[in-house]
Design a protein around this motif. Sequence first.
Motif, mmCIF file in Angstrom:
data_model
loop_
_atom_site.group_PDB
_atom_site.id
_atom_site.type_symbol
_atom_site.label_atom_id
_atom_site.label_comp_id
_atom_site.label_asym_id
_atom_site.label_seq_id
_atom_site.Cartn_x
_atom_site.Cartn_y
_atom_site.Cartn_z
ATOM 1 N N MET A 1 -30.749 -25.023 12.692
ATOM 2 C CA MET A 1 -30.197 -25.326 11.402
ATOM 3 C C MET A 1 -31.327 -25.655 10.450
ATOM 4 O O MET A 1 -32.415 -26.017 10.877
ATOM 5 N N ASN A 2 -31.049 -25.501 9.184
ATOM 6 C CA ASN A 2 -32.046 -25.728 8.160
ATOM 7 C C ASN A 2 -31.757 -27.076 7.493
ATOM 8 O O ASN A 2 -30.621 -27.364 7.143
ATOM 9 N N VAL A 3 -32.810 -27.879 7.339
ATOM 10 C CA VAL A 3 -32.683 -29.179 6.678
ATOM 11 C C VAL A 3 -33.493 -29.121 5.398
ATOM 12 O O VAL A 3 -34.673 -28.745 5.413
ATOM 13 N N ARG A 4 -32.853 -29.472 4.285
ATOM 14 C CA ARG A 4 -33.533 -29.515 2.995
ATOM 15 C C ARG A 4 -33.611 -30.968 2.538
ATOM 16 O O ARG A 4 -32.626 -31.700 2.590
ATOM 17 N N TYR A 5 -34.812 -31.349 2.095
ATOM 18 C CA TYR A 5 -35.063 -32.719 1.657
ATOM 19 C C TYR A 5 -35.195 -32.766 0.141
ATOM 20 O O TYR A 5 -35.790 -31.884 -0.459
ATOM 21 N N LEU A 61 -23.340 -31.093 4.355
ATOM 22 C CA LEU A 61 -23.300 -30.084 5.403
ATOM 23 C C LEU A 61 -22.705 -28.834 4.777
ATOM 24 O O LEU A 61 -21.527 -28.830 4.405
ATOM 25 N N ASN A 62 -23.551 -27.822 4.590
ATOM 26 C CA ASN A 62 -23.121 -26.595 3.916
ATOM 27 C C ASN A 62 -22.488 -26.914 2.555
ATOM 28 O O ASN A 62 -21.425 -26.416 2.217
ATOM 29 N N GLU A 63 -23.147 -27.815 1.828
ATOM 30 C CA GLU A 63 -22.791 -28.217 0.468
ATOM 31 C C GLU A 63 -21.545 -29.085 0.365
ATOM 32 O O GLU A 63 -21.005 -29.279 -0.721
ATOM 33 N N VAL A 64 -21.094 -29.633 1.483
ATOM 34 C CA VAL A 64 -19.937 -30.538 1.490
ATOM 35 C C VAL A 64 -20.396 -31.879 2.061
ATOM 36 O O VAL A 64 -21.041 -31.924 3.107
ATOM 37 N N ALA A 65 -20.052 -32.972 1.374
ATOM 38 C CA ALA A 65 -20.447 -34.297 1.836
ATOM 39 C C ALA A 65 -19.928 -34.566 3.235
ATOM 40 O O ALA A 65 -18.785 -34.241 3.553
ATOM 41 N N ASP A 77 -26.077 -23.789 10.115
ATOM 42 C CA ASP A 77 -25.734 -24.774 9.090
ATOM 43 C C ASP A 77 -26.950 -25.158 8.252
ATOM 44 O O ASP A 77 -28.099 -25.055 8.702
ATOM 45 N N VAL A 78 -26.662 -25.643 7.044
ATOM 46 C CA VAL A 78 -27.678 -26.203 6.163
ATOM 47 C C VAL A 78 -27.285 -27.651 5.899
ATOM 48 O O VAL A 78 -26.155 -27.931 5.495
#
Length: 88
Positions: A1-5, A61-65, A77-78
């Motif tokens: 999965m990709n984690v963006r900070y 998670l995939n643009e959902v809180a 997932d992102v």
Amino acid sequence: MNVRYFAAARAAAGVDEERFDLSDGATLKSLLAAILAVERPAPPAGTPPLARILSRSSFLLNEVAVRNAAAALNPDDVVDVLPPFAGG
């Protein structure tokens, strides 16, 4: 999965994003443990350690809180790490 900070999380992590390959059944909690297991240089002066930032952050998670640390994650997932923001 990709984690963006974002914001202070980006500064403390030392990267904008990174990829984690976790086993089946991974959860947000296990992802956070994997993030903290990465050896990183000290954050810039005035930036709290990543562990402290993660303990106070919100996550998408995939643009959902997502607020449940037991939330299941999939390999594609992102997850966005959003530290508390201040300002006006």
